[in-house]
Each structure stands twice: as C-alpha cells, then as structure tokens.
Design an enzyme around this catalytic site. Sequence first.
Site, mmCIF file in Angstrom:
data_model
loop_
_atom_site.group_PDB
_atom_site.id
_atom_site.type_symbol
_atom_site.label_atom_id
_atom_site.label_comp_id
_atom_site.label_asym_id
_atom_site.label_seq_id
_atom_site.Cartn_x
_atom_site.Cartn_y
_atom_site.Cartn_z
ATOM 1 N N ILE A 91 5.483 11.577 -3.323
ATOM 2 C CA ILE A 91 6.599 11.698 -4.274
ATOM 3 C C ILE A 91 6.388 10.817 -5.517
ATOM 4 C CG2 ILE A 91 8.131 9.910 -3.315
ATOM 5 C CD1 ILE A 91 10.382 12.062 -3.453
ATOM 6 N N GLY B 154 0.167 -3.368 2.664
ATOM 7 C CA GLY B 154 0.799 -2.479 1.684
ATOM 8 C C GLY B 154 1.488 -1.269 2.302
ATOM 9 N N HIS C 219 -0.070 7.677 7.971
ATOM 10 C CA HIS C 219 -0.402 8.624 6.900
ATOM 11 C C HIS C 219 -1.712 8.220 6.249
ATOM 12 C CE1 HIS C 219 2.222 5.458 5.260
ATOM 13 N NE2 HIS C 219 1.505 5.551 4.157
ATOM 14 N N LEU C 220 -2.474 9.257 5.908
ATOM 15 C CA LEU C 220 -3.747 9.073 5.208
ATOM 16 C C LEU C 220 -3.537 9.502 3.767
ATOM 17 C CD1 LEU C 220 -6.814 8.580 5.143
ATOM 18 C CD2 LEU C 220 -7.117 10.906 6.016
HETATM 19 P P1 5GP Z 1 2.308 3.370 2.161
HETATM 20 O O1 5GP Z 1 2.510 2.294 1.127
HETATM 21 O O2 5GP Z 1 3.290 3.238 3.306
HETATM 22 O O3 5GP Z 1 0.898 3.501 2.619
HETATM 23 O O4 5GP Z 1 2.601 4.715 1.413
HETATM 24 C C1 5GP Z 1 3.766 5.442 1.521
HETATM 25 C C2 5GP Z 1 3.710 6.521 0.478
HETATM 26 O O5 5GP Z 1 4.752 7.440 0.749
HETATM 27 C C3 5GP Z 1 3.938 6.001 -0.945
HETATM 28 O O6 5GP Z 1 2.829 6.366 -1.755
HETATM 29 C C4 5GP Z 1 5.228 6.687 -1.383
HETATM 30 O O7 5GP Z 1 5.196 7.072 -2.739
HETATM 31 C C5 5GP Z 1 5.314 7.876 -0.455
HETATM 32 N N1 5GP Z 1 6.656 8.287 -0.118
HETATM 33 C C6 5GP Z 1 7.694 7.490 0.262
HETATM 34 N N2 5GP Z 1 8.786 8.210 0.554
HETATM 35 C C7 5GP Z 1 8.436 9.513 0.351
HETATM 36 C C8 5GP Z 1 9.157 10.748 0.488
HETATM 37 O O8 5GP Z 1 10.317 10.795 0.858
HETATM 38 N N3 5GP Z 1 8.465 11.886 0.196
HETATM 39 C C9 5GP Z 1 7.173 11.871 -0.207
HETATM 40 N N4 5GP Z 1 6.585 13.047 -0.472
HETATM 41 N N5 5GP Z 1 6.460 10.729 -0.343
HETATM 42 C C10 5GP Z 1 7.086 9.562 -0.065
#
Ligand code: 5GP
Length: 112
Positions: free
Chosen positions: A31, A91, A98-99
């Site tokens: 997003i 981070g 998730h990848l």
């Molecule tokens: P992390 O920092 O946990 O590795 O990455 C999480 C990712 O999920 C971030 O890049 C963030 O922009 C994305 N993200 C968070 N909430 C949502 C959502 O509700 N929908 C989508 N499509 N991406 C999300």
Amino acid sequence: MSECIFCEIAAGRSPASVEYEDERVVAFQDIYPKAPLHILVIPKKHISSVADLEEADADLVSHMVFVAKKLAEQRHLAGYKLIFNVGKEGGQIIFHLHLHLLGGWEKPAGEI
Ligand code: 5GP
Ligand code: ZN
C-alpha cells in the site's frame, strides 16, 4: 474479524491489489510502495515472522520465493530485491510473514 490485516487480505475480507494467488500464498501490491514495483508475497496460513518458522514450513517459504521470482520474470525485471524484515529491530511492522519483492528502478538499486 481477525486482528491480523494480512490474514484478512489472504481471506479476501480486506481489499488489496492482488497480483497472484494459489492455495498456499497471495501476492499483492504494497500500500506504501518503496520502489516502482513493490509486491508482498504472504502465506495464507498465519506465521508471525521468519523467527517463528519451523522445519515443516520450508516448502512453503521456498514456494514464496519462487512465486516472487516468477512475478519478477513476468514483469521482465532485470534485477530486484527480496527482503524479509525480521522482528521489530529488523524493521518488521506487520507480524504476518511476508516477502518483499522490490524492483523496477531505472538505475542499479545499490545496497540497502
Ligand atoms: P514490514 O515493515 O512489516 O516488513 O512491511 C510491512 C509492509 O506492509 C509495509 O511495506 C507496508 O507498507 C505494508 N502494508 C501495511 N499495511 C498494509 C495494508 O493494509 N495493505 C497493503 N497492501 N500493504 C500494507
Ligand atoms: Zn495473519
């Protein structure tokens, strides 16, 4: 309603721009993209983090990597990054595995 937003997306109960789906994984656009192409590949099964992976998840994680590779190939990316953020200190913000597939830069991306 699950407390986990990515479980909700995997179940189709929350909206996302889905790029690929099969019985084990879903891939959708981030997003808040951090690259011209930024797709997240997640397992449908809830696993919090790489830190919580078990040996039995090895095939699933391998499948996630292959899905990311195929998505990159379909988009003719010359190069790309595959990233797992692990833990708050690493981070990680969303605690559903998730990848990150990041790519589409015009110049070499360089290091993180
Ligand atoms: P992390 O920092 O946990 O590795 O990455 C999480 C990712 O999920 C971030 O890049 C963030 O922009 C994305 N993200 C968070 N909430 C949502 C959502 O509700 N929908 C989508 N499509 N991406 C999300
Ligand atoms: Zn979840």
